[in-house]
Design an enzyme around this catalytic site. Structure first.
Site, PDB file in Angstrom:
ATOM      1  N   SER C 244       0.882  -1.148   0.000  1.00 36.22           N
ATOM      2  CA  SER C 244       0.000   0.000   0.000  1.00 36.22           C
ATOM      3  C   SER C 244       0.919   1.196   0.000  1.00 36.22           C
ATOM      4  CB  SER C 244      -0.870  -0.030   1.255  1.00 36.22           C
ATOM      5  OG  SER C 244      -1.389   1.240   1.544  1.00 36.22           O
ATOM      6  N   ARG C 283     -33.400 -41.152 -11.087  1.00 38.30           N
ATOM      7  CA  ARG C 283     -32.919 -39.777 -11.322  1.00 38.30           C
ATOM      8  C   ARG C 283     -33.522 -38.892 -10.256  1.00 38.30           C
ATOM      9  NH1 ARG C 283     -33.676 -38.677 -16.805  1.00 38.30           N
ATOM     10  NH2 ARG C 283     -32.071 -40.291 -16.762  1.00 38.30           N
TER      11      ARG C 283
END
Lengths: 411, 411, 411, 411
Positions: C244, C283
């Site tokens: 920074s 399914r």
């Protein structure tokens, strides 16, 4: 479950469909010490739930006149769900109280340390200074919020009475009246409908419990981090706490660690409750049964967490001198933002920023302070941390003010 | 994030610490189409968060005069957290509306079918009859509850502005005023303290979203079960919905399935949010970053789930004849409880119970009806399911009444 | 999904039930850039899954002769499940490689620092010394273990081909041969049975991915803790990494943080996969659909985590001097266990323990070293940390030896 | 924990650093019935873990000569972690055996019903036929897979002995020898390094347990669905199982439901274990403590689930006649795919498809069979379900063959 059976009998007597003497006899037999939990658990395995053998055992203790009225109009799920709710009812006030104690202690710390400077830490790197009071005020705010949520959840707990499939058919036209009396007897809400397979209440309660455990866990984590040997800004005081005879220097923050552990256990348990909302039709084949051990475990975790964080905060010893020493570790470099702010009126923000950035580089390279690097460049700044606390004290005051205005107890 | 930057600039102008022209210039540059998300994502990787490259890119578009005021007083987390909240703000009203539509439709079904008999099903076995209206009323109640919870959560969404470590130090004494204006500009709550590492709000929102998804999932599951080929009591109507050219008989309940799927995805995502409450000190090293993808995913799942259940209920076609036919599958055996109730006045409850139990055994063994078995034993009962609906219609009425009295819209 | 369709066509040609030219035409049309994902997603909503509109779009691009053979014998789930597995296949080798690189780097650190003393830390309190090499060897061992597990999982990935309900009926007697050829074409295992609703493979993969992410997360956490300002024993080196401009002192361990974040995201996603194993019959109505977004997300999280920890370890800069300085923070108190050990031959263990315990108390009270306190009591000990490293170097050697003997690459 | 202490004493005697008589005395005192768990739990709260008060209580029972050697070289975590592993060791073989019994029963069902036709069901809608044997073979395959995984996990269980920080320093040069002897005494693996904060083993075990519970849950769900009143194709046989005196028709599948419930509880517990992998440095402050109750709970859930599914399969009664009756519910419409297959040789696939699609429409509209609609259009097909079982019997054979070839016991 016995309390539910007793309340059902008395509620039925209140409505007039069961003789009071029968209800009294049933209620008198609803004492847990009269039954053998292990034997009931064994029978529950074959029956598919624990209410069936319990009702059988309860009935066996009664005169024929009373026996005819046991469990009348109810189904196993009425008893089990109401029992789950009663466990919550017995747990939640204590959790709310512990969270309240913890919040009170955090409030006291916030007030006492509203201007005590310490390093702000982001990503566990020192950043601009904060005050310990601001940190404590953040703890207080979170604790108050979760205590209020749990108090609300406690207030919303609802009795369950629907009969075999939610129609109360076995009670004829008296079903709604019995359900209302049942809830009244137990001090629980009487919902419009029975909630056999609408688990929104329980799931929301589970979420709220996990948030409470998580709030305590965050504070516990902060304490563990402050208590690190290399940081040493706070510790849990107390004779023989977390010590070790041959590790005399160790001051293990055992209560904070317990709060962290509770925060870690809660999400998985809450997820189970949330994932079990898919109850089929009028009684679930698996999702309901999975709740039986999960919700009590989660209540226990939340209770442990609340007690632990109240304990940790209650015995928290703070070391402002060590806070100040740690603040000095990096010299004035964490105050670069303050330097920009001070130089902006004279230089404009963009130039101030560039000047400070350059000075930072020189300070790091040359091993000097930022103040000196700026002075060498012809700029004067005052980078004492206690003069860059921003609105920390004002924010503490605002949070304490907001708290007292909503009437939260504050020791 | 751009909306947060624009609001910050304008709020600073509102307070008088940034020129209005600079704020206007910044706000004009806060348009998503001006930036390349993929490029920003790449830079975010090295920077550690997406706000840093975005502020850089935004600044690069501005005149020096305006550039000096970009992101003033804020830290990356202010922008990212506020952006997360704004995503929630844009999502929640639609979710609440979908849940409201679904609840309205459930209410209409409850009213229409308050006396339509169908099999109650517990553990997926037929039990005593219910009405489809009662089932729909249960759906309605749950949907209204979660819609109300999410509306509350939306109302509580709070802006985040705390600066580098929560003290608003870079804003001098103006911090609280800027924070208030920032929240006002965004239509969000202005909390007493910034909540950098107090995640109770987000975690509670996550829990509420998962409860909402779970409520929809339960209804979807009921619909899937009703739509089974062997049950066939309801299906999702609509041209070409869930069909198959060579499976012309299939009527896949695709919207209900989508609601079930949303209910299954939400708990794990909510658990992640709950497990991420342990934010260290003034910014978390990991737990915060883990929220970035998780909360939006959870908002999306809740939105999908709400839309799906509104769709499924909106197109639900109900088959009362099939309900009645299924009710007859077991003859009058599921009505044994009704037989006990009818014989109790004459025989007393205990004897009635014993008589019916014996008749049940004979009916099953002899392949006759329970009515006939009882008649053979000299007892007359009337076991038509529509006369053993208990309080189902009254409960439906009570639930609808409770709904209208709190002013929930009902189509 | 397109790769699955192409492989199915070619496999059918391999078996002789589809003309090779038709298969070639189909395969040529199976290029992702020919299709519009957004449009397909829209149609998938109504169809209930994305394979239906994709097959429709694919068919529309073909000559009638080829069109007749598209998707032959397959069902949507064959294509979607195989596609999920192919996504895993494309992801896992990279994850394994990243974990291997990370392990290699940890091995190098272990070797280099096998005797570098540092504070052992239990409950984040300094305990007896360890070596940094031992810590790195622990990282290595974990990374090797998860890399091996994921390589196994990759090796077990199986193709899915079962047709409408798992019987391969539309392929007549050729079903098993086509299924085998299909798997061969894709480089996947050919299971004895299709696994439409047996999700053990996918669930186990999910668990393994989460363990891998968690292993990286643990290492990331250690690095974050070592990188704390107050500890400073390691940091991620690299120009502009996590820095920074006005926080020049900050060296945010961004890669380690990313590894922590991955470790936090994985458990919830894995829980969803585990909670979705309840697939109904042939399914699933919801549990299957919930996997579609979850498994790819989890693969992505594991990949991010592996890349991040490889990056973090690759750039890890270690500061042995700071380690030694931190070791001295408590003087020789953490070495009390060593004092007991040294005095045991002369005094017996019980007396040695009592003597040291008393000396510890005096040292803490008097602000002296334990060595001095013992000397004052007439006992001589040598409490240099580097002489109380126990078997740390030998354990490092054993771990490195075990690694090389199983042939794991080691840079 | 007592077993770990006994093994440690004996292992130290094996290596020659503790007198055998002392070790024998210690081992003799390591009997659980000599201690008061409730009292220990109370002390554990203040101490931070249960090993500290246990060691204290154990020591108090010993002669001074033996007392000096209790817990020598070990730390609390060595004892607690080893105890967790021993709990797993005592649980896993039973789980594996139950899963093996369940798989054997599934294999027997697969063999018996390899050609028994039943409706395939996708999204809970009837699709093309399958055989019950194929469904059972799928169950068998999953059960064998999870049993094998758990047996592997059991085989990999490793003892924990590292001392205060993993260096075994208190044992001088004898550390590795004692650790090896300790593992040997307990029948556990001796890892190269102690795994205080490398939780990959435990997390992988947790994942495997959850997969096993999930596999049982899927089968339980299938059974619950088959047992529905409206389906009735299978039920759990057994006197008085899941029955009800006034619900004589109910045959609640209580064992299958218990398996479903276990499958629902496991993912959240596994997620907690996975989320607890982030152990700090040499001992975790919270993540470790959270495992203590979680892993045993998960072991219990997996054991319950395995026992339940073995029970459910062991008493499963199958009704082929009802399967056939359900297959006829939709007439021959589910066989449309078969019709296309039969007409393809004559008409070509595209035309065959169009012809059948048109006939389907007419059959549905006209309430006739597909066979009749096709005959009206001049096409003859044979749509008996038993002639459209595809490779179901062959697949069953292959699965059984694969099973026997790997030597899995098959009753």
């Amino acid at each position: 479950m016995l309390d539910a059976e007793a309340a059902l009998a008395q509620a039925s007597a209140d409505v007039g469909i069961v003789p009071r003497e029968a209800a009294d006899e049933i209620a008198a037999a609803c004492r847990a010490d009269l039954y053998d939990p292990a034997a009931l658990a064994g029978e529950a395995h074959d029956a598919g739930n624990p209410a069936i053998p319990l009702v059988r055992a309860l009935t066996a203790r009664l005169s024929p006149a009373a026996a005819a009225h046991v469990h009348r109009g109810a189904t196993s799920q009425d008893v089990i769900d109401t029992a789950l709710v009663l466990v919550a009812r017995r747990t939640l006030p204590g959790v709310v109280a512990d969270l309240g104690r913890a919040a009170d202690r955090a409030a006291a710390l916030a007030r006492e340390h509203r201007t005590t400077p310490m390093a702000g830490r982001t990503l566990l790197q020192q950043a601009v200074p904060v005050t310990f009071g601001l940190k404590a005020a953040g703890w207080m705010t979170a604790l108050d919020a979760v205590a209020a949520s749990l108090a609300d959840a406690d207030d919303r707990l609802a009795a369950q009475l629907g009969g075999a499939a939610g129609t109360l058919a076995a009670l004829g036209d008296d079903g709604p009246a019995v359900a209302a009396a049942f809830a009244r007897r137990l001090g629980l809400r009487a919902p419009a409908l029975s909630w056999h397979t609408d688990r929104t209440r329980l799931a929301a309660l589970a979420g709220t419990l996990a948030v409470a455990a998580g709030a305590g866990g965050k504070i516990g984590l902060d304490i563990v981090l402050l208590a690190q040997t290399e940081v040493g800004e706070a510790h849990e005081a107390g004779e023989g706490r977390g010590g070790s005879s041959t590790m005399p220097h160790k001051r293990n923050p055992v209560a904070a660690i317990a709060a962290v552990a509770a925060g870690r256990r809660a999400p998985g348990l809450a997820a189970t409750m949330l994932a079990c909302m898919g109850h089929e039709h009028e009684r679930a084949a698996g999702a309901w049964q999975a709740e039986w051990a999960t919700l009590p475990a989660l209540l226990g975790v939340a209770a442990d967490g609340a007690a632990a964080i109240a304990d940790a905060l209650g015995r928290l010893a703070v070391d402002p001198a060590r806070m100040r020493a740690n603040l000095a570790l990096l010299g004035d470099l964490p105050l670069a933002e303050a330097a920009v702010t001070q130089l902006t009126p004279a230089l404009g923000r963009a130039t101030a920023h560039a000047v400070v950035e350059e000075a930072c580089r020189r300070a790091v390279a040359g091993g000097t302070s930022l103040t000196d690097a700026l002075r060498a460049a012809g700029h004067r700044v005052d980078l004492a941390p206690e003069r860059y606390l921003g609105s920390a004290p004002a924010l503490v005051d605002a949070a304490l003010q907001a708290r007292s205005s909503v009437g939260t107890t504050d020791a």
